[in-house]
Motif scaffolding. Structure first.
Motif, PDB file in Angstrom:
ATOM      1  N   PRO A   1      25.628  64.893  58.866  1.00  0.00           N
ATOM      2  CA  PRO A   1      26.552  65.039  59.999  1.00  0.00           C
ATOM      3  C   PRO A   1      27.916  64.394  59.739  1.00  0.00           C
ATOM      4  O   PRO A   1      28.927  64.858  60.256  1.00  0.00           O
ATOM      5  CB  PRO A   1      25.819  64.324  61.137  1.00  0.00           C
ATOM      6  N   LEU A   2      27.950  63.328  58.931  1.00  0.00           N
ATOM      7  CA  LEU A   2      29.226  62.706  58.612  1.00  0.00           C
ATOM      8  C   LEU A   2      30.126  63.676  57.861  1.00  0.00           C
ATOM      9  O   LEU A   2      31.336  63.749  58.118  1.00  0.00           O
ATOM     10  CB  LEU A   2      29.003  61.441  57.782  1.00  0.00           C
ATOM     11  N   THR A   3      29.551  64.446  56.940  1.00  0.00           N
ATOM     12  CA  THR A   3      30.341  65.438  56.206  1.00  0.00           C
ATOM     13  C   THR A   3      30.878  66.488  57.164  1.00  0.00           C
ATOM     14  O   THR A   3      32.036  66.920  57.051  1.00  0.00           O
ATOM     15  CB  THR A   3      29.485  66.111  55.117  1.00  0.00           C
ATOM     16  N   THR A   4      30.064  66.893  58.147  1.00  0.00           N
ATOM     17  CA  THR A   4      30.514  67.863  59.137  1.00  0.00           C
ATOM     18  C   THR A   4      31.729  67.339  59.886  1.00  0.00           C
ATOM     19  O   THR A   4      32.721  68.060  60.097  1.00  0.00           O
ATOM     20  CB  THR A   4      29.388  68.171  60.143  1.00  0.00           C
ATOM     21  N   THR A   5      31.683  66.072  60.294  1.00  0.00           N
ATOM     22  CA  THR A   5      32.810  65.520  61.036  1.00  0.00           C
ATOM     23  C   THR A   5      34.027  65.341  60.137  1.00  0.00           C
ATOM     24  O   THR A   5      35.164  65.452  60.599  1.00  0.00           O
ATOM     25  CB  THR A   5      32.450  64.177  61.690  1.00  0.00           C
ATOM     26  N   PHE A   6      33.821  65.086  58.845  1.00  0.00           N
ATOM     27  CA  PHE A   6      34.962  65.011  57.934  1.00  0.00           C
ATOM     28  C   PHE A   6      35.635  66.381  57.805  1.00  0.00           C
ATOM     29  O   PHE A   6      36.866  66.480  57.763  1.00  0.00           O
ATOM     30  CB  PHE A   6      34.530  64.504  56.558  1.00  0.00           C
ATOM     31  N   VAL A   7      34.811  67.426  57.707  1.00  0.00           N
ATOM     32  CA  VAL A   7      35.375  68.775  57.646  1.00  0.00           C
ATOM     33  C   VAL A   7      36.207  69.050  58.901  1.00  0.00           C
ATOM     34  O   VAL A   7      37.310  69.609  58.835  1.00  0.00           O
ATOM     35  CB  VAL A   7      34.254  69.825  57.493  1.00  0.00           C
ATOM     36  N   PHE A   8      35.680  68.627  60.022  1.00  0.00           N
ATOM     37  CA  PHE A   8      36.397  68.823  61.276  1.00  0.00           C
ATOM     38  C   PHE A   8      37.646  67.950  61.321  1.00  0.00           C
ATOM     39  O   PHE A   8      38.709  68.387  61.757  1.00  0.00           O
ATOM     40  CB  PHE A   8      35.482  68.492  62.458  1.00  0.00           C
ATOM     41  N   ALA A   9      37.533  66.696  60.859  1.00  0.00           N
ATOM     42  CA  ALA A   9      38.658  65.764  60.933  1.00  0.00           C
ATOM     43  C   ALA A   9      39.797  66.166  60.012  1.00  0.00           C
ATOM     44  O   ALA A   9      40.969  65.922  60.321  1.00  0.00           O
ATOM     45  CB  ALA A   9      38.190  64.352  60.606  1.00  0.00           C
ATOM     46  N   VAL A  10      39.479  66.792  58.860  1.00  0.00           N
ATOM     47  CA  VAL A  10      40.532  67.266  57.963  1.00  0.00           C
ATOM     48  C   VAL A  10      41.430  68.247  58.706  1.00  0.00           C
ATOM     49  O   VAL A  10      42.664  68.239  58.559  1.00  0.00           O
ATOM     50  CB  VAL A  10      39.920  67.916  56.709  1.00  0.00           C
ATOM     51  N   TYR A  11      40.826  69.096  59.507  1.00  0.00           N
ATOM     52  CA  TYR A  11      41.594  70.020  60.342  1.00  0.00           C
ATOM     53  C   TYR A  11      42.544  69.250  61.252  1.00  0.00           C
ATOM     54  O   TYR A  11      43.740  69.574  61.354  1.00  0.00           O
ATOM     55  CB  TYR A  11      40.621  70.869  61.171  1.00  0.00           C
ATOM     56  N   ALA A  12      42.044  68.220  61.920  1.00  0.00           N
ATOM     57  CA  ALA A  12      42.864  67.468  62.862  1.00  0.00           C
ATOM     58  C   ALA A  12      43.991  66.719  62.153  1.00  0.00           C
ATOM     59  O   ALA A  12      45.118  66.651  62.659  1.00  0.00           O
ATOM     60  CB  ALA A  12      41.996  66.500  63.658  1.00  0.00           C
TER      61      ALA A  12
END
Length: 400
Positions: A52-63
């Motif tokens: 799940p941390l990788t998922t949030t990193f993918v999302f955070a890169v967008y932000a």
């Protein structure tokens, strides 16, 4: 690269009457691009075995990429015009979708999301300024309709992506092909658009500090804290909540996860549209308080393991989100000076995307260290307190 001051010929009254609707549609499609991968993260996670941390990193890169975009796109659009910025953003969205089409590892997801973050951030900022250019006396109305378009675009894209991934062939490819067609249609419209910013300013195109005019500083911070609280909710809603809802209810169909987010977004759109008669500041305060209550109600709703109650809690959260975000955006749009539109909206969305990225990464890290089920209540309480803080600022007597 220096830019010289230019003054375009004034736009004839009544010409290109579709331009305003096109800019709204561009914002909706852009937010659709941002939300389309949300139902697919679980499939990527299972296929490539990441946390799940990788998922949030993918999302955070967008932000983070969106943060860069809002730092530069407001100033660029003030200097060279809104149309070039919107065209460039559309091209980046399509490029990011192509990367998604061929993605076979996490690194490619990160590249695609970075491209989309920059594109969406630029579209949101330049689009907000363009709407004010086209209808300078209707700032509050433009803010209201922007929020509606954002939520509708996100809802349609997320639910459509989930349906295509669940039932169409090539589940990790087909959704991106469909949304690419929508981006091409928007790009064609922007090509035909007459530049709405007819009195561009002289200046050097560079990264500059977003400006907040001193005369609206109090109004700005009220609106900014409201959107920061709202977008903190949005960040985890898009990246982690669908998986939690599926785990709690035992329903692992992608359409259910998509419906959870889409129902929230539709409720947000409806709230923003029908709350137009409520004064913007009052709507924002009601929304901030309502988000705090709705967030806390998601905890018992999830613990019932009842999919109807989970959807109902999401719908309530979306309604209050729509009031909070829509009221904040309407309030700021109605007070921002016309000559500071680009830089002021950059500052506003800079804070919004920061609030989306940071809590999402923290929640993803905590979910990896403990579990998403254990972390979620703590996140809910923290964001609820932020919502109440924003409401408290709005309730303070305004300085003369």
């Amino acid at each position: 690269m220096a830019a010289t001051a230019t003054v375009a010929a004034p736009v004839e009254q009544g010409s290109q009457t579709w331009a305003y609707a096109l800019i709204l549609a561009a914002g909706g499609v852009a937010l659709g691009v941002s939300g389309a991968p949300a139902p697919l993260y679980g499939m990527y996670q299972q296929a490539w075995h990441f946390s799940p941390l990788t998922t949030t990193f993918v999302f955070a890169v967008y932000a983070v990429a969106a943060l860069v975009a809002v730092l530069v796109s407001g100033r660029i659009s003030d200097v060279v015009g809104r149309k070039p910025v919107l065209l460039g953003a559309c091209a980046l969205m399509i490029l990011g979708l192509v990367v998604f089409l061929f993605a076979d590892n996490v690194a490619m997801l990160l590249v695609a999301r970075a491209l989309h973050g920059f594109a969406v951030g630029a579209t949101v900022v330049a689009g907000a300024a363009a709407l004010l250019d086209l209808r300078p006396t209707q700032g509050a109305r433009s803010g209201q309709l922007s929020g509606v378009a954002f939520n509708i675009g996100m809802a349609v894209a997320i639910l459509g992506s989930a349906l295509l991934a669940q039932y169409a062939p090539y589940p990790l490819r087909t959704p991106y092909v469909v949304i690419t067609l929508a981006c091409l249609a928007i790009g064609a419209g922007v090509l035909a658009l007459r530049e709405p910013h007819t009195a561009r300013i002289a200046g050097r195109i560079k990264i500059s500090r977003p400006a907040v005019p001193s005369e609206i500083r109090s109004d700005f911070w009220f609106s900014a804290l409201g959107v920061m609280a709202a977008w903190s909710v949005l960040g985890v809603l898009l990246s982690l909540y669908p998986a939690l809802a599926s785990a709690k209810t035992g329903i692992h169909n992608l359409v259910f996860g998509g419906a959870v987010v889409a129902s929230t977004a539709i409720a947000g759109a409806g709230a923003q549209y029908f709350a137009g008669g409520i004064p913007a500041r009052r709507a924002a305060i009601i929304g901030d308080i309502g988000m705090a209550i709705a967030l806390l109600l998601t905890i018992p709703a999830l613990n019932t393991h009842n999919w109807v109650l989970v959807l109902a809690a999401g719908f309530l959260l979306g309604t209050t989100f729509g009031l909070g975000f829509g009221g904040s955006l309407r309030h700021l749009s109605s007070v921002v000076p016309h000559h500071k539109r680009g830089e002021t909206m950059s500052a506003y969305y800079l804070l919004a995307y920061s609030a989306m990225a940071l809590p999402t990464v923290v929640a993803g890290w905590a979910a990896t260290t403990w579990s998403l089920t254990a972390v979620f209540p703590w996140f809910v309480v923290a964001v609820a307190l932020a919502c109440l803080t924003a409401a408290g600022l709005g309730l303070r007597p305004r300085k003369a």
